[in-house]
Design a protein around this motif. Structure first.
Motif, PDB file in Angstrom:
ATOM      1  N   HIS A   1      64.463 -41.977  55.027  1.00 26.11           N
ATOM      2  CA  HIS A   1      65.133 -43.041  54.267  1.00 26.11           C
ATOM      3  C   HIS A   1      66.241 -42.379  53.469  1.00 26.11           C
ATOM      4  O   HIS A   1      65.977 -41.543  52.603  1.00 26.11           O
ATOM      5  CB  HIS A   1      64.151 -43.751  53.345  1.00 26.11           C
ATOM      6  N   LYS A   2      67.493 -42.736  53.800  1.00 25.37           N
ATOM      7  CA  LYS A   2      68.669 -42.102  53.200  1.00 25.37           C
ATOM      8  C   LYS A   2      68.578 -40.597  53.447  1.00 25.37           C
ATOM      9  O   LYS A   2      68.428 -40.190  54.578  1.00 25.37           O
ATOM     10  CB  LYS A   2      68.807 -42.484  51.740  1.00 25.37           C
ATOM     11  N   ASN A   3      68.645 -39.763  52.427  1.00 23.61           N
ATOM     12  CA  ASN A   3      68.586 -38.309  52.642  1.00 23.61           C
ATOM     13  C   ASN A   3      67.200 -37.733  52.399  1.00 23.61           C
ATOM     14  O   ASN A   3      67.050 -36.524  52.246  1.00 23.61           O
ATOM     15  CB  ASN A   3      69.595 -37.596  51.726  1.00 23.61           C
ATOM     16  N   PHE A   4      66.196 -38.581  52.351  1.00 25.14           N
ATOM     17  CA  PHE A   4      64.850 -38.128  52.026  1.00 25.14           C
ATOM     18  C   PHE A   4      63.894 -38.307  53.191  1.00 25.14           C
ATOM     19  O   PHE A   4      64.060 -39.195  54.017  1.00 25.14           O
ATOM     20  CB  PHE A   4      64.289 -38.916  50.829  1.00 25.14           C
ATOM     21  N   ASN A   5      62.869 -37.488  53.200  1.00 22.83           N
ATOM     22  CA  ASN A   5      61.723 -37.683  54.071  1.00 22.83           C
ATOM     23  C   ASN A   5      60.689 -38.396  53.206  1.00 22.83           C
ATOM     24  O   ASN A   5      60.370 -37.931  52.110  1.00 22.83           O
ATOM     25  CB  ASN A   5      61.165 -36.340  54.541  1.00 22.83           C
ATOM     26  N   LEU A   6      60.204 -39.533  53.663  1.00 21.10           N
ATOM     27  CA  LEU A   6      59.175 -40.269  52.937  1.00 21.10           C
ATOM     28  C   LEU A   6      57.846 -40.019  53.628  1.00 21.10           C
ATOM     29  O   LEU A   6      57.698 -40.270  54.824  1.00 21.10           O
ATOM     30  CB  LEU A   6      59.487 -41.759  52.900  1.00 21.10           C
ATOM     31  N   LEU A   7      56.879 -39.524  52.844  1.00 20.31           N
ATOM     32  CA  LEU A   7      55.575 -39.173  53.387  1.00 20.31           C
ATOM     33  C   LEU A   7      54.475 -39.923  52.660  1.00 20.31           C
ATOM     34  O   LEU A   7      54.586 -40.196  51.461  1.00 20.31           O
ATOM     35  CB  LEU A   7      55.291 -37.676  53.208  1.00 20.31           C
ATOM     36  N   THR A   8      53.407 -40.231  53.388  1.00 15.74           N
ATOM     37  CA  THR A   8      52.150 -40.632  52.769  1.00 15.74           C
ATOM     38  C   THR A   8      51.099 -39.649  53.258  1.00 15.74           C
ATOM     39  O   THR A   8      51.275 -38.994  54.302  1.00 15.74           O
ATOM     40  CB  THR A   8      51.716 -42.069  53.128  1.00 15.74           C
ATOM     41  N   PHE A   9      50.032 -39.558  52.493  1.00 21.37           N
ATOM     42  CA  PHE A   9      48.957 -38.630  52.826  1.00 21.37           C
ATOM     43  C   PHE A   9      47.649 -39.390  52.970  1.00 21.37           C
ATOM     44  O   PHE A   9      47.434 -40.418  52.307  1.00 21.37           O
ATOM     45  CB  PHE A   9      48.821 -37.565  51.724  1.00 21.37           C
ATOM     46  N   GLU A  10      46.776 -38.875  53.827  1.00 20.63           N
ATOM     47  CA  GLU A  10      45.470 -39.496  54.017  1.00 20.63           C
ATOM     48  C   GLU A  10      44.744 -39.567  52.681  1.00 20.63           C
ATOM     49  O   GLU A  10      44.813 -38.640  51.872  1.00 20.63           O
ATOM     50  CB  GLU A  10      44.640 -38.684  55.028  1.00 20.63           C
ATOM     51  N   ASN A  11      44.071 -40.696  52.445  1.00 23.34           N
ATOM     52  CA  ASN A  11      43.294 -40.941  51.226  1.00 23.34           C
ATOM     53  C   ASN A  11      44.149 -41.009  49.966  1.00 23.34           C
ATOM     54  O   ASN A  11      43.654 -40.772  48.863  1.00 23.34           O
ATOM     55  CB  ASN A  11      42.173 -39.901  51.063  1.00 23.34           C
ATOM     56  N   HIS A  12      45.441 -41.288  50.122  1.00 20.54           N
ATOM     57  CA  HIS A  12      46.354 -41.449  48.990  1.00 20.54           C
ATOM     58  C   HIS A  12      47.216 -42.690  49.247  1.00 20.54           C
ATOM     59  O   HIS A  12      48.397 -42.588  49.542  1.00 20.54           O
ATOM     60  CB  HIS A  12      47.261 -40.224  48.842  1.00 20.54           C
ATOM     61  N   SER A  13      46.616 -43.860  49.133  1.00 22.55           N
ATOM     62  CA  SER A  13      47.320 -45.077  49.523  1.00 22.55           C
ATOM     63  C   SER A  13      47.953 -45.833  48.360  1.00 22.55           C
ATOM     64  O   SER A  13      48.569 -46.863  48.566  1.00 22.55           O
ATOM     65  CB  SER A  13      46.365 -46.015  50.273  1.00 22.55           C
ATOM     66  N   MET A  14      47.816 -45.317  47.153  1.00 23.26           N
ATOM     67  CA  MET A  14      48.350 -46.019  45.985  1.00 23.26           C
ATOM     68  C   MET A  14      49.265 -45.097  45.178  1.00 23.26           C
ATOM     69  O   MET A  14      49.069 -43.884  45.144  1.00 23.26           O
ATOM     70  CB  MET A  14      47.209 -46.520  45.083  1.00 23.26           C
ATOM     71  N   LEU A  15      50.218 -45.704  44.487  1.00 25.05           N
ATOM     72  CA  LEU A  15      51.166 -44.975  43.652  1.00 25.05           C
ATOM     73  C   LEU A  15      50.462 -44.053  42.661  1.00 25.05           C
ATOM     74  O   LEU A  15      50.819 -42.885  42.512  1.00 25.05           O
ATOM     75  CB  LEU A  15      52.066 -45.966  42.912  1.00 25.05           C
ATOM     76  N   LYS A  16      49.426 -44.562  42.006  1.00 25.65           N
ATOM     77  CA  LYS A  16      48.748 -43.777  40.966  1.00 25.65           C
ATOM     78  C   LYS A  16      48.126 -42.491  41.522  1.00 25.65           C
ATOM     79  O   LYS A  16      47.931 -41.529  40.781  1.00 25.65           O
ATOM     80  CB  LYS A  16      47.693 -44.611  40.254  1.00 25.65           C
ATOM     81  N   GLU A  17      47.859 -42.443  42.822  1.00 25.22           N
ATOM     82  CA  GLU A  17      47.242 -41.259  43.427  1.00 25.22           C
ATOM     83  C   GLU A  17      48.253 -40.146  43.732  1.00 25.22           C
ATOM     84  O   GLU A  17      47.860 -39.004  43.947  1.00 25.22           O
ATOM     85  CB  GLU A  17      46.506 -41.647  44.713  1.00 25.22           C
ATOM     86  N   VAL A  18      49.548 -40.477  43.748  1.00 31.77           N
ATOM     87  CA  VAL A  18      50.568 -39.472  44.073  1.00 31.77           C
ATOM     88  C   VAL A  18      51.560 -39.236  42.939  1.00 31.77           C
ATOM     89  O   VAL A  18      52.404 -38.339  43.041  1.00 31.77           O
ATOM     90  CB  VAL A  18      51.332 -39.828  45.376  1.00 31.77           C
TER      91      VAL A  18
END
Length: 171
Positions: A59-76
């Motif tokens: 997205h734009k100049n960034f790599n957007l990642l999610t991690f297993e077992n981290h599905s909410m903003l507060k977790e990352v």
């Protein structure tokens, strides 16, 4: 075990646990592939938080990642400023005349006549070719293009690079 930088977490994105990562690897498709295991090193910490990539998109100049077992903003949220790294055993073999950044940074650069120029302190990606920032003991840095006409020899074992500078390159 040695760890090597692949990206820096600079912020979160949205509310579903995505993080914005500035890539520091030539292999983002491989390093950020779903299922890849990365170590997250927070500032002032030597113990990694082990994370498995659940999703990756650009997205734009960034790599957007999610991690297993981290599905909410507060977790990352606490991962900002963390450095994502890959363990040495996950580094693949490169083709001839290809090098990892960690093999080049720290090398001493000398001319074909034996004059020491300085040490490679940074690698800049310019599109056409990489440019190495070579910092002398005194004075301003030099910018050396990683092209065949200039870089004549790279010895990662001895941490030495031999260049044949074109006219005006070291001025």
């Amino acid at each position: 075990m040695n760890w090597y930088n692949v990206g820096k977490v600079v912020n979160t994105h949205g509310i579903w646990g995505e993080v914005r990562v500035i890539s520091q690897t030539d292999f983002p498709e491989e390093r950020f592939a779903v299922g890849s295991v990365l170590g997250l090193f927070m500032p002032k910490s030597t113990t990694p938080i082990m994370l498995t990539v659940a999703s990756h998109r650009i997205h734009k100049n960034f790599n957007l990642l999610t991690f297993e077992n981290h599905s909410m903003l507060k977790e990352v949220e606490g991962y900002r400023e963390g450095m994502l790294k890959v363990s040495e055993d996950k580094l693949g073999e490169l083709d001839e005349h290809e090098f990892y950044y960690h093999e080049i940074v720290g090398c001493t650069v000398v001319t074909t006549e034996g004059t020491e120029i300085g040490v490679v302190t940074e690698i800049l990606e310019t599109g056409a070719n990489d440019v190495w920032t070579v910092t002398p003991k005194e004075g301003k840095p030099h910018y050396i293009p990683y092209i065949e006409e200039v870089v004549k020899e790279i010895d990662v074992e001895r941490k030495e690079i031999v260049i044949d500078p074109m006219e005006g390159l070291l001025s």
